[in-house]
Write a protein that holds these residues in place. Structure first.
Motif, PDB file in Angstrom:
ATOM      1  N   ASN B  74      43.227  72.013 -14.596  1.00  0.00           N
ATOM      2  CA  ASN B  74      42.031  72.659 -15.100  1.00  0.00           C
ATOM      3  C   ASN B  74      42.296  74.090 -15.540  1.00  0.00           C
ATOM      4  O   ASN B  74      41.826  74.535 -16.572  1.00  0.00           O
ATOM      5  CB  ASN B  74      40.945  72.667 -14.018  1.00  0.00           C
ATOM      6  CG  ASN B  74      40.664  71.262 -13.534  1.00  0.00           C
ATOM      7  OD1 ASN B  74      40.901  70.308 -14.260  1.00  0.00           O
ATOM      8  ND2 ASN B  74      40.177  71.139 -12.322  1.00  0.00           N
ATOM      9  N   THR B  75      43.015  74.796 -14.703  1.00  0.00           N
ATOM     10  CA  THR B  75      43.297  76.192 -15.017  1.00  0.00           C
ATOM     11  C   THR B  75      43.955  76.316 -16.389  1.00  0.00           C
ATOM     12  O   THR B  75      43.917  77.362 -17.012  1.00  0.00           O
ATOM     13  CB  THR B  75      44.230  76.824 -13.963  1.00  0.00           C
ATOM     14  OG1 THR B  75      43.773  76.429 -12.673  1.00  0.00           O
ATOM     15  CG2 THR B  75      44.235  78.321 -14.075  1.00  0.00           C
ATOM     16  N   GLY B  76      44.585  75.251 -16.802  1.00  0.00           N
ATOM     17  CA  GLY B  76      45.164  75.278 -18.132  1.00  0.00           C
ATOM     18  C   GLY B  76      46.464  76.017 -18.229  1.00  0.00           C
ATOM     19  O   GLY B  76      46.606  76.926 -19.035  1.00  0.00           O
ATOM     20  N   LEU B  81      52.614  77.186 -21.082  1.00  0.00           N
ATOM     21  CA  LEU B  81      53.940  76.571 -21.118  1.00  0.00           C
ATOM     22  C   LEU B  81      54.358  76.302 -22.555  1.00  0.00           C
ATOM     23  O   LEU B  81      55.466  76.647 -22.969  1.00  0.00           O
ATOM     24  CB  LEU B  81      53.929  75.227 -20.370  1.00  0.00           C
ATOM     25  CG  LEU B  81      53.827  75.260 -18.864  1.00  0.00           C
ATOM     26  CD1 LEU B  81      53.951  73.849 -18.305  1.00  0.00           C
ATOM     27  CD2 LEU B  81      54.934  76.128 -18.306  1.00  0.00           C
ATOM     28  N   GLU B  82      53.464  75.695 -23.278  1.00  0.00           N
ATOM     29  CA  GLU B  82      53.788  75.340 -24.663  1.00  0.00           C
ATOM     30  C   GLU B  82      54.134  76.571 -25.486  1.00  0.00           C
ATOM     31  O   GLU B  82      55.160  76.609 -26.166  1.00  0.00           O
ATOM     32  CB  GLU B  82      52.599  74.625 -25.311  1.00  0.00           C
ATOM     33  CG  GLU B  82      52.453  73.187 -24.872  1.00  0.00           C
ATOM     34  CD  GLU B  82      51.361  72.496 -25.666  1.00  0.00           C
ATOM     35  OE1 GLU B  82      50.910  71.442 -25.215  1.00  0.00           O
ATOM     36  OE2 GLU B  82      50.963  73.019 -26.742  1.00  0.00           O
ATOM     37  N   ALA B  83      53.278  77.560 -25.401  1.00  0.00           N
ATOM     38  CA  ALA B  83      53.484  78.745 -26.236  1.00  0.00           C
ATOM     39  C   ALA B  83      54.762  79.476 -25.834  1.00  0.00           C
ATOM     40  O   ALA B  83      55.528  79.924 -26.684  1.00  0.00           O
ATOM     41  CB  ALA B  83      52.280  79.669 -26.126  1.00  0.00           C
ATOM     42  N   ILE B  84      54.990  79.590 -24.548  1.00  0.00           N
ATOM     43  CA  ILE B  84      56.174  80.305 -24.077  1.00  0.00           C
ATOM     44  C   ILE B  84      57.440  79.562 -24.495  1.00  0.00           C
ATOM     45  O   ILE B  84      58.398  80.161 -24.987  1.00  0.00           O
ATOM     46  CB  ILE B  84      56.112  80.483 -22.547  1.00  0.00           C
ATOM     47  CG1 ILE B  84      55.034  81.507 -22.202  1.00  0.00           C
ATOM     48  CG2 ILE B  84      57.463  80.904 -21.992  1.00  0.00           C
ATOM     49  CD1 ILE B  84      54.701  81.587 -20.738  1.00  0.00           C
ATOM     50  N   SER B 250      36.118  75.283 -16.259  1.00  0.00           N
ATOM     51  CA  SER B 250      35.831  73.870 -15.990  1.00  0.00           C
ATOM     52  C   SER B 250      34.416  73.666 -15.463  1.00  0.00           C
ATOM     53  O   SER B 250      33.927  72.531 -15.393  1.00  0.00           O
ATOM     54  CB  SER B 250      36.851  73.315 -14.999  1.00  0.00           C
ATOM     55  OG  SER B 250      36.610  73.810 -13.707  1.00  0.00           O
ATOM     56  N   ALA B 251      33.746  74.752 -15.097  1.00  0.00           N
ATOM     57  CA  ALA B 251      32.373  74.599 -14.616  1.00  0.00           C
ATOM     58  C   ALA B 251      31.372  74.534 -15.770  1.00  0.00           C
ATOM     59  O   ALA B 251      30.241  74.067 -15.600  1.00  0.00           O
ATOM     60  CB  ALA B 251      32.017  75.746 -13.679  1.00  0.00           C
ATOM     61  N   ILE B 252      31.801  74.994 -16.925  1.00  0.00           N
ATOM     62  CA  ILE B 252      30.851  75.110 -18.038  1.00  0.00           C
ATOM     63  C   ILE B 252      30.192  73.769 -18.389  1.00  0.00           C
ATOM     64  O   ILE B 252      28.964  73.675 -18.449  1.00  0.00           O
ATOM     65  CB  ILE B 252      31.524  75.730 -19.284  1.00  0.00           C
ATOM     66  CG1 ILE B 252      32.132  77.093 -18.917  1.00  0.00           C
ATOM     67  CG2 ILE B 252      30.522  75.888 -20.413  1.00  0.00           C
ATOM     68  CD1 ILE B 252      32.947  77.717 -20.024  1.00  0.00           C
ATOM     69  N   PRO B 295      45.295  81.731 -24.258  1.00  0.00           N
ATOM     70  CA  PRO B 295      46.587  81.606 -23.569  1.00  0.00           C
ATOM     71  C   PRO B 295      47.777  81.752 -24.503  1.00  0.00           C
ATOM     72  O   PRO B 295      48.790  82.350 -24.134  1.00  0.00           O
ATOM     73  CB  PRO B 295      46.536  80.205 -22.958  1.00  0.00           C
ATOM     74  CG  PRO B 295      45.411  79.499 -23.624  1.00  0.00           C
ATOM     75  CD  PRO B 295      44.451  80.544 -24.054  1.00  0.00           C
ATOM     76  N   ARG B 296      47.655  81.228 -25.702  1.00  0.00           N
ATOM     77  CA  ARG B 296      48.785  81.302 -26.621  1.00  0.00           C
ATOM     78  C   ARG B 296      49.041  82.734 -27.053  1.00  0.00           C
ATOM     79  O   ARG B 296      50.184  83.179 -27.150  1.00  0.00           O
ATOM     80  CB  ARG B 296      48.539  80.408 -27.834  1.00  0.00           C
ATOM     81  CG  ARG B 296      48.571  78.949 -27.472  1.00  0.00           C
ATOM     82  CD  ARG B 296      48.711  78.045 -28.686  1.00  0.00           C
ATOM     83  NE  ARG B 296      49.260  76.756 -28.297  1.00  0.00           N
ATOM     84  CZ  ARG B 296      48.583  75.826 -27.630  1.00  0.00           C
ATOM     85  NH1 ARG B 296      47.328  76.043 -27.293  1.00  0.00           N
ATOM     86  NH2 ARG B 296      49.160  74.699 -27.288  1.00  0.00           N
TER      87      ARG B 296
END
Lengths: 341, 341
Positions: B74-76, B81-84, B250-252, B295-296
């Motif tokens: 959830n935290t994503g 990971l992908e971007a790094i 994730s609460a949204i 995140p990216r």
DNA sequence: CGTCATCGTCGATGCGTATCGATTGAGCGT
DNA sequence: ACGCTCAATCGATACGCATCGACGATGACG
């Protein structure tokens, strides 16, 4: 930073003795061992990974090839990553992350540059361009997922066919006769995974055995409105569904939400069987009867195979083959069990 | 597997020449370069990573320390990971995955064994046990997240305070006066991240400026029923909320779902501002007015800092400090803009 | 035609470890 | 006292590459 030579000097032994203390490949007297160990501790010595790799031609690294992009957060790669990394570390291996968008070149790079001792690859396409290069690699490869032609490969995967069968059998066993499968969204299907067809095959087999026909509605997208559309379709017509099977994990909550919106309580007015992890099934509301999806278990088995390949000393390597992990069905709140006429 | 010596023999040059062709650190005649390159291509030569690391004391590997367990899916973490990984590969670096449960030992291992040239670490706790060991490492470290005391560290993070402020300002600006923040679940709070407090600080600041008071209700868990409980609380009393701020991504959807269930349409009867990625905001139903979470972008900035540290030749390394990436607010379907009295 | 700088290439060395053969010393039997 | 065996340790080498100093060839210039 200290080297084994520093340790050797401090302990008053030769460098090779330090090496033998660390690897245990030759007998060392208890006294020397203790002296060397003391020196190691004192200097916090840790062997240089590059030098070790060069000298031993073993990197103690596992290459992990993961899919990228799209609905990955949803697909749940994370538990695989966690479990694989954990298994690796327990055996004192590290994990090198490579993304699928490097394609076959990623595999050959890992191999040719001696970046790792073995590769775990999460398969995307049933007909993956990377599969053909695998036999030419020096390092062993274990796949999580099963391509169309798994000959000469080590594969581990969920037994999707059994999972599909299980879902139908549960519904049939509890008296359901109008079962509809909520298919995966186009995005998932487009990736060409084989599991879509495998699950459906299980469904069809079990339905045939039970002498019923199942419906299939395609999810336009894994959103509430996508679910609404699909659920409406499943509930319309002269023979509205009395049981839904939802193989796409992230669609399950949307399906449940839609049903509730329509005033149909899952587990009372209609049944829903999902394909998801047990923990996900428990956290949904209402908790979902599910066919289990166990990424950690799959990962552990893959790693077990991997280590068997690594530990093998020319003796008897594990045979090529596909290891399918059966699912369990857990009855929760979303199945009507009093339906049986 | 072929070595540079094989390439040299095939090209009729010395091994060192092959090395110079590959690194470009000395001039090579066009003719020789072509001959060598042809040999390289013919043999599909790729340099041995261990030998390269040993000789050059550069591994071309980035150590990536990621959090584990719990609500990680959830935290994503995945987009990070992908971007790094993508950034790393673009600069011809690989990524070695280490999990946070190795603690400080993971960091010292990466460093002492020369497993990588630099470390990216996703911070968990505000008062993390691993922070103190960072200065003693030879390799540069970049943090994604900000600990309590970021002195002597390179940090990149979302500007949570600004994000909180932005959310309140939007609601205040559109006439809302009874704003309630839906707090993070205990699970998240227990990890001791600093961002919880930072977001709230932004909220408080903006509220003070606007001369209003905001409410705060704690989410018992990020599930539909948890959301129901919390929303009921926010809507009860003599002054029911007219605007909700939901920092926990994730609460949204659960909050939206609850509101709809209660017959309140977000964007008509009440406003909701979430803190999530833009793509997540767009995919929810109704689409959520959000303060962005990128995140990216964060990852890219972290990697930029990292490479600046790596490329630095004793000259002018990037200064220690905290780089906060501001959020953007995007108005979507869940805010009432006609409320202004 | 000799001197000198420049460019391109080679040979040798070192990086830190694993590993093989050699060596030392102790213990034993005769 | 002697040779022998075996255990424990040492010394030397290889692993594959980067890198430094050296060297030959070439051309410019006086």
């Amino acid at each position: 930073m200290f080297t084994s030579k520093d340790v050797a000097r401090l302990a008053g032994v030769s460098q090779s003795t330090v090496s033998y203390v660390m690897t245990g490949k030759r007998p060392i007297s208890e006294e020397t061992r203790k002296r060397v160990q003391a020196a190691i501790d004192l200097l916090s010595y840790q062997p240089n990974a590059g030098a070790q790799a060069l000298a031993s031609s073993r990197t103690r690294v596992i290459g992990l090839v993961v899919p990228v992009g799209g609905d990955l957060g949803n697909t749940g790669v994370v538990p695989f990553l966690e479990a694989i990394t954990q298994c690796a570390r327990e055996a004192d291996y590290d994990v090198l992350l490579v993304t699928a968008d490097e394609g076959a070149a990623g595999l050959t790079r890992l191999d040719a540059r001696s970046l790792c001792d073995a590769i775990v690859m999460m398969v995307i396409a049933a007909n993956d361009e990377r599969i053909p290069v695998i036999p030419s690699l020096r390092v062993p490869v274990v796949l999580i997922g099963v391509p169309d032609d798994p000959v000469g490969l080590h594969c581990v995967d969920i037994d999707f066919t059994q999972a599909g069968r299980l879902a139908v059998e549960e519904l049939v066993g509890t008296g359901h006769r109008r079962i509809v499968v909520v298919g995966h969204p186009p995005h998932t299907i487009a990736r060409g995974n084989s599991f879509v067809g495998q699950f459906q095959r299980g469904v069809d087999e079990a339905a045939a055995t039970a002498g019923i026909r199942t419906g299939l509605v395609q999810l336009p997208e894994s959103t509430p409105s996508g679910a609404r559309e699909v659920v409406d379709k499943a509930l319309s017509g002269t023979e509205p569904a009395d049981g839904l099977i939802v193989p796409h994990t992230s669609a399950i909550p949307h399906v449940l939400g839609t049903l509730l919106q329509r005033g149909m309580v899952p587990g009372r007015d209609i049944s829903v069987v999902g394909h998801c992890t047990d923990s996900a099934a428990e956290e949904m509301e209402p908790s979902v009867t599910n066919v289990s999806h166990a990424p950690r278990e799959i990962s552990r088995r893959a790693m077990r195979t991997l280590f068997a390949l690594l530990d093998d000393e020319g003796g008897n390597p594990p045979p090529y083959g596909v290891e399918l992990v059966p699912s369990r069905l857990t009855r929760r709140a979303t199945t009507v069990t009093t339906l049986r006429p």
